[in-house]
Design a protein around this motif. Sequence first.
Motif, short mmCIF file in Angstrom:
data_model
loop_
_atom_site.label_atom_id
_atom_site.label_comp_id
_atom_site.label_asym_id
_atom_site.label_seq_id
_atom_site.Cartn_x
_atom_site.Cartn_y
_atom_site.Cartn_z
N PRO A 188 45.86 38.09 29.27
CA PRO A 188 47.15 37.07 29.55
C PRO A 188 46.81 36.62 31.06
CG PRO A 188 47.96 39.19 29.43
CD PRO A 188 46.62 39.38 28.79
N ILE A 189 46.39 37.53 32.05
CA ILE A 189 46.20 37.17 33.34
C ILE A 189 45.02 36.16 33.43
CG2 ILE A 189 45.51 38.05 35.50
CD1 ILE A 189 48.47 38.38 35.18
N ALA A 190 44.06 36.28 32.85
CA ALA A 190 42.81 35.45 32.71
C ALA A 190 43.38 34.30 32.11
CB ALA A 190 41.59 35.85 31.79
N ILE A 191 44.07 34.09 31.11
CA ILE A 191 44.91 32.88 30.59
C ILE A 191 45.61 32.00 31.76
CG2 ILE A 191 46.48 31.97 29.02
CD1 ILE A 191 43.65 32.48 27.77
N ALA A 192 46.31 32.94 32.28
CA ALA A 192 47.11 32.42 33.55
C ALA A 192 46.43 31.93 34.44
CB ALA A 192 48.22 33.36 33.89
N LEU A 193 45.30 32.39 34.85
CA LEU A 193 44.47 31.84 35.94
C LEU A 193 43.85 30.49 35.75
CD1 LEU A 193 42.94 35.34 37.29
CD2 LEU A 193 44.43 33.75 38.36
N GLU B 229 62.41 48.41 36.14
CA GLU B 229 61.61 48.83 37.22
C GLU B 229 60.23 48.93 37.20
OE1 GLU B 229 63.56 52.40 38.48
OE2 GLU B 229 65.46 51.69 38.55
N ILE B 230 60.08 49.20 35.88
CA ILE B 230 58.48 49.41 35.63
C ILE B 230 57.86 48.40 35.74
CG2 ILE B 230 58.58 49.39 33.20
CD1 ILE B 230 56.40 51.86 33.33
N TYR B 231 58.54 47.24 35.45
CA TYR B 231 57.68 45.82 35.75
C TYR B 231 57.11 45.54 37.08
CZ TYR B 231 57.10 40.87 35.23
OH TYR B 231 56.82 39.41 35.18
N GLY B 232 58.03 45.78 37.90
CA GLY B 232 57.44 45.60 39.29
C GLY B 232 56.18 46.51 39.69
N THR B 233 56.59 47.73 39.18
CA THR B 233 55.54 48.32 39.46
C THR B 233 54.09 48.27 38.97
OG1 THR B 233 57.14 50.30 39.52
CG2 THR B 233 54.64 50.97 39.30
N LEU C 87 51.95 29.97 36.36
CA LEU C 87 53.09 31.10 37.04
C LEU C 87 53.83 31.69 35.67
CD1 LEU C 87 53.92 29.20 40.23
CD2 LEU C 87 52.36 30.99 40.07
N ILE C 88 54.16 30.98 34.82
CA ILE C 88 55.19 31.56 34.01
C ILE C 88 54.34 32.63 33.08
CG2 ILE C 88 56.33 30.97 31.82
CD1 ILE C 88 57.19 28.24 33.14
N LEU C 89 53.04 32.24 32.74
CA LEU C 89 52.20 33.06 31.96
C LEU C 89 51.85 34.27 32.66
CD1 LEU C 89 49.81 30.32 30.31
CD2 LEU C 89 51.36 31.72 29.08
N THR C 90 51.63 34.30 34.11
CA THR C 90 51.63 35.28 34.67
C THR C 90 52.68 36.19 34.85
OG1 THR C 90 50.15 34.08 36.36
CG2 THR C 90 51.07 36.32 37.24
N ALA C 91 53.84 35.75 35.10
CA ALA C 91 55.08 36.56 34.61
C ALA C 91 55.12 37.27 33.32
CB ALA C 91 56.42 35.72 34.99
N LEU C 92 54.93 36.65 32.30
CA LEU C 92 55.02 36.99 30.94
C LEU C 92 54.00 38.14 30.66
CD1 LEU C 92 55.69 33.82 28.84
CD2 LEU C 92 57.23 35.40 29.70
N ALA C 93 52.68 37.84 31.40
CA ALA C 93 51.62 38.99 31.24
C ALA C 93 51.71 40.22 31.16
CB ALA C 93 50.41 38.41 32.20
N PHE C 94 52.92 40.77 32.15
CA PHE C 94 53.32 42.05 32.24
C PHE C 94 54.29 42.56 31.50
CE2 PHE C 94 51.16 40.55 36.33
CZ PHE C 94 50.18 41.30 36.45
N LEU C 95 54.93 41.67 30.63
CA LEU C 95 56.05 42.11 29.83
C LEU C 95 55.67 42.94 28.76
CD1 LEU C 95 59.25 41.78 29.54
CD2 LEU C 95 58.73 39.80 28.22
#
Length: 434
Positions: free
Chosen positions: A45-50, A163-167, A223-231
């Motif tokens: 998902p990070i690659a998709i966001a980039l 909390e783990i999301y930010g980490t 940017l939205i996809l970047t945020a969703l990538a870690f969920l």
Amino acid sequence: MVSQTRNLGVVSLATLMVSAHYGLGFVLGTAEQSFSNGVVGSIYPIAIALGTMALALLAPLYWSRIDPIWTILGDRYGQPLKIGIGLMSWTSFIGIEAVQIISVAAILSIVGFAELPTMIAVTGLFFVISLLPVERASWLFRGLLLFNLLVLAAALWQLHNGEIYGTMVLDFWPQVSHDYSPEILGVMISSVLLVLIDMKCQQFVVRARSLQVACWGCLIAGLILTALAFLPSAIVVAAQQANIIPADVTAKAVIPYILSWLGGGTDQPWGIVFVSSLALPAFGLGSNILRIQTKASLDIVNLVHRKRNQMGFASLNALFALGIALKGGEIVGLIVCFYAAYLSVVWMPFLAYLLARSRIIVFSTTSVQFALGIGGVAALIALGISLFYPEAVWVYTPELTILSMGLGFSSFALLSSHLIETLPRLLALNKLTN
């Protein structure tokens, strides 16, 4: 006509572009990878966001030309190229749509739905939604995305207070650098390059009200996809740390299991609602892909975009996707293999077009057509080997094998044919100067 169809604002454009990628491959595929690889599982998902953010660089080209990429290149290099690229695009979309069908069936099987009837029903819903106008679909996808995100965010909050999301966001790039592998390289290259030539987003970019809206839509969606990538990965890691995942739960079913657990089980109303919410993003992505497949089919055979023709090709394409879905396979692996096949064929003709447009070097129509033909055959052979004889893969991973075959043969064909065409002129010029 163009002014009437260019009616998407920034919010609608960003929503449609997010829904073009945020499907079950994005959610379940990320969770599947994170089950064993931790935060590195978010690499897809990070690659998709980039790639979505980088698409802003090509937005001026797409927005000014309006036409899909097979028409843009076909107008420049002839009808054979239009047909070839349209066919490769059509092929890749079958795989992506099949992944959505597989994923929905895997999710709903947890709450007791039989796999085969579920696949058939999902395919039918994709068909119906794909026939809706884009503006109406935007509102539908917005509602589906919002409900799904609320459920996932609630799950993460209940597991670990978020909390783990930010980490995981902070640990991602250091961990990727530490765990670098050919698999990561293959996913990054395939996904980023695919987004730049992918009709899933291009169809929405050309509908933006202005070029500025098109560029901002790409950036905001990225940017939205970047945020969703870690969920999804954060939910999986939080559940692992809480020791709530039984040993018999597979990586593909880990997110559905977690949501059913949070809802009190699959025999409880909230458990059924939470698990079923996972299927919602698939209807946005699956129907988008089917809409593009239908357009590609009509363009290839030069048929008018009438409702009857659209319904006929949409039903046919849906059946092909259902056939691939019945075969099954790993979610991210299947997605990336089809991505690699498409981009390894299309990128060299597209690069030739960009070089000619920039007046750097001009390749002849024959050279570009030859490159597409040779690259297409090589990529399809490599794709077939990866799908049906994976033990024969020879370049680390299936996607790298497909990329090396498709891009390798395509670039060799383009450069060698260009050299053959220009060599006689160079020799003649050399004789004159001597």
